[in-house]
Structure formats: structure tokens, C-alpha cells
Design a protein around this motif. Structure first.
Motif, mmCIF file in Angstrom:
data_model
loop_
_atom_site.group_PDB
_atom_site.id
_atom_site.type_symbol
_atom_site.label_atom_id
_atom_site.label_comp_id
_atom_site.label_asym_id
_atom_site.label_seq_id
_atom_site.Cartn_x
_atom_site.Cartn_y
_atom_site.Cartn_z
ATOM 1 N N SER A 16 5.448 5.811 -9.372
ATOM 2 C CA SER A 16 6.053 5.588 -8.053
ATOM 3 C C SER A 16 7.390 4.862 -8.150
ATOM 4 O O SER A 16 8.167 4.872 -7.196
ATOM 5 N N GLY A 17 7.619 4.191 -9.285
ATOM 6 C CA GLY A 17 8.849 3.424 -9.452
ATOM 7 C C GLY A 17 8.892 2.178 -8.597
ATOM 8 O O GLY A 17 9.942 1.804 -8.068
ATOM 9 N N ILE A 18 7.749 1.541 -8.461
ATOM 10 C CA ILE A 18 7.655 0.333 -7.631
ATOM 11 C C ILE A 18 7.098 -0.818 -8.453
ATOM 12 O O ILE A 18 6.608 -0.624 -9.569
ATOM 13 N N ALA A 19 7.158 -2.005 -7.891
ATOM 14 C CA ALA A 19 6.567 -3.180 -8.520
ATOM 15 C C ALA A 19 5.088 -3.276 -8.142
ATOM 16 O O ALA A 19 4.669 -2.766 -7.091
ATOM 17 N N LYS A 20 4.325 -3.939 -8.989
ATOM 18 C CA LYS A 20 2.893 -4.117 -8.731
ATOM 19 C C LYS A 20 2.670 -4.807 -7.380
ATOM 20 O O LYS A 20 1.788 -4.419 -6.613
ATOM 21 N N ALA A 21 3.493 -5.813 -7.087
ATOM 22 C CA ALA A 21 3.354 -6.533 -5.816
ATOM 23 C C ALA A 21 3.586 -5.606 -4.626
ATOM 24 O O ALA A 21 2.945 -5.754 -3.576
ATOM 25 N N THR A 22 4.475 -4.641 -4.791
ATOM 26 C CA THR A 22 4.741 -3.684 -3.711
ATOM 27 C C THR A 22 3.511 -2.833 -3.442
ATOM 28 O O THR A 22 3.127 -2.621 -2.295
ATOM 29 N N LEU A 23 2.879 -2.346 -4.513
ATOM 30 C CA LEU A 23 1.662 -1.546 -4.326
ATOM 31 C C LEU A 23 0.607 -2.367 -3.606
ATOM 32 O O LEU A 23 0.010 -1.897 -2.627
ATOM 33 N N TYR A 24 0.400 -3.605 -4.066
ATOM 34 C CA TYR A 24 -0.655 -4.426 -3.469
ATOM 35 C C TYR A 24 -0.295 -4.938 -2.083
ATOM 36 O O TYR A 24 -1.181 -5.363 -1.340
ATOM 37 N N SER A 25 0.968 -4.856 -1.694
ATOM 38 C CA SER A 25 1.313 -5.207 -0.307
ATOM 39 C C SER A 25 0.918 -4.071 0.645
ATOM 40 O O SER A 25 0.760 -4.300 1.844
ATOM 41 N N HIS A 26 0.770 -2.871 0.109
ATOM 42 C CA HIS A 26 0.367 -1.709 0.919
ATOM 43 C C HIS A 26 -1.116 -1.391 0.778
ATOM 44 O O HIS A 26 -1.737 -0.900 1.727
ATOM 45 N N PHE A 27 -1.662 -1.626 -0.402
ATOM 46 C CA PHE A 27 -3.066 -1.295 -0.686
ATOM 47 C C PHE A 27 -3.701 -2.450 -1.442
ATOM 48 O O PHE A 27 -3.219 -2.836 -2.505
ATOM 49 N N LYS A 28 -4.778 -2.970 -0.906
ATOM 50 C CA LYS A 28 -5.435 -4.130 -1.522
ATOM 51 C C LYS A 28 -6.230 -3.759 -2.773
ATOM 52 O O LYS A 28 -6.522 -4.608 -3.599
ATOM 53 N N SER A 29 -6.584 -2.468 -2.886
ATOM 54 C CA SER A 29 -7.382 -2.041 -4.028
ATOM 55 C C SER A 29 -7.122 -0.570 -4.327
ATOM 56 O O SER A 29 -6.554 0.152 -3.506
ATOM 57 N N LYS A 30 -7.570 -0.141 -5.487
ATOM 58 C CA LYS A 30 -7.473 1.273 -5.840
ATOM 59 C C LYS A 30 -8.323 2.104 -4.878
ATOM 60 O O LYS A 30 -7.949 3.220 -4.509
ATOM 61 N N GLU A 31 -9.438 1.566 -4.439
ATOM 62 C CA GLU A 31 -10.288 2.270 -3.482
ATOM 63 C C GLU A 31 -9.565 2.480 -2.153
ATOM 64 O O GLU A 31 -9.701 3.533 -1.528
ATOM 65 N N ASP A 32 -8.773 1.494 -1.707
ATOM 66 C CA ASP A 32 -7.973 1.666 -0.489
ATOM 67 C C ASP A 32 -7.010 2.838 -0.657
ATOM 68 O O ASP A 32 -6.779 3.606 0.271
ATOM 69 N N LEU A 33 -6.458 2.940 -1.840
ATOM 70 C CA LEU A 33 -5.538 4.042 -2.131
ATOM 71 C C LEU A 33 -6.283 5.380 -2.145
ATOM 72 O O LEU A 33 -5.767 6.391 -1.654
ATOM 73 N N LEU A 34 -7.500 5.393 -2.655
ATOM 74 C CA LEU A 34 -8.318 6.607 -2.633
ATOM 75 C C LEU A 34 -8.580 7.053 -1.200
ATOM 76 O O LEU A 34 -8.460 8.243 -0.880
#
Length: 189
Positions: A34-52
């Protein structure tokens, strides 16, 4: 923009989950792709399951939008109903076809993961409801029970052909489902 970043993350995860599977894709790979920072991902999704869950919703929303557009382009009546299976043939013939994302996902989560199972079940109910509305619109003279029966048959034909075409890596299940449903629609004329 926040929603653009969120959509990029979902699109990246969708491509990876669909092509390789949920369990074989790690968060770090999604971040890198995605070309993003880890903090950016976790600001949108709290877990991998949320992303699923977001992936499942995005795929199903895209399916229903594309299917509606495709069926609406056909003449009202049996042609519009058969368009559901013709659409499946187009899906099967796309590069990267890998079967049903719901079936793939539910097979990768523990049986007791009610959140993901309920999400998939809910999305499948929405698909059934779309088909039911399509049947009611294109077979308005049928009794409600016959409309429901025909919806069930179309739903099961679609789902079965989708799964079997993936298993056999062949379009014969879709072609067979089209033939079977042509006969059924004619019987409900």
C-alpha cells in the motif's frame, strides 16, 4: 485524504487476500504494497480481521453494483434473469479468477469466528435479496412462493457454478447452470 488512504488499503488487501488467501498475507505485506506506514494502517483498521471484514464488504458491494449494471442492460424477462449466470461466465473468464472470496475467507477462519461468519452470511443474504428482487421484477405474475423458489434455484445455481468452476478450472458448471435455469425460467413462464 483519509478515505483515499482507506480505499487504497482495502484495494491492496483485497488483491492480496483474493489471490493468495487471508492467512498467507501478513499485515507487513499489506503495508508495504500500500505504500503506507504501519500507524496509518492501524488508524484505519484496528486488526487484520477488521481489514478482512472491509474486504468482504468491498468485494460484495462491487459484485452487486456490477451485476445490477449488467442485468439492467438486458431485456426484461428471462434474459435479465439468465444475465446473472452470464455475468458469472464473464467473472470466470477474468484474469486472476480465484473463485468465491466468501468461501475462500470462511475456510480460513476458525469455525467459532462468529464476526466473519456472520458478515459472510449477511453478505450472502444481501445477494439473495438482490436476486429475489430481480425475480419479482421479471416474473411478476408468479405467486410469492414460486418467486421465492425460483430465487433459491437461481441463487444455488450461481453459487454452485461459481464454486465448481473454480474447483474444475472450467466453465462447464456455468454453462450447465445456464441450461438448467433456461429450462426452469421457461417452466415458470
Amino acid at each position: 485524504m483519509k478515505s483515499d488512504t482507506r480505499n487504497t488499503i482495502i484495494r491492496t488487501a483485497s488483491d492480496l487476500f483474493y489471490s493468495r488467501g487471508y492467512n498467507l498475507v501478513g499485515i507487513n505485506e499489506i503495508i508495504a504494497e500500500s505504500g503506507i506506514a504501519k500507524a496509518t494502517l492501524y488508524s484505519h483498521f484496528k486488526s487484520k480481521e477488521d481489514l478482512l471484514v472491509a474486504y468482504l464488504d468491498a468485494k460484495d458491494e462491487e459484485l452487486l453494483e456490477n451485476l445490477k449494471e449488467f442485468t439492467d442492460s438486458k431485456p426484461i424477462g428471462n434474459d435479465r434473469l439468465l444475465a446473472v449466470l452470464e455475468f458469472l461466465m464473464l467473472f470466470f473468464n477474468q484474469e486472476g479468477f480465484n473463485g468465491c472470496w466468501c468461501i475462500r475467507s470462511v475456510a480460513e477462519v476458525p469455525r467459532d469466528n462468529e464476526r466473519v461468519r456472520n458478515k459472510i452470511s449477511g453478505n450472502k443474504r444481501e445477494f439473495w435479496a438482490f436476486l429475489h428482487a430481480l425475480v419479482k421484477e421479471n416474473k411478476p405474475i408468479l405467486e410469492a412462493a414460486d418467486q421465492e423458489r425460483l430465487t433459491n434455484e437461481l441463487y444455488l445455481s450461481y453459487e454452485g457454478a461459481l464454486t465448481e468452476s473454480h474447483i474444475h478450472n472450467s466453465d462447464w458448471p456455468i454453462t450447465s447452470a445456464i441450461g438448467l435455469m433456461q429450462d426452469r425460467f421457461a417452466a415458470f413462464a
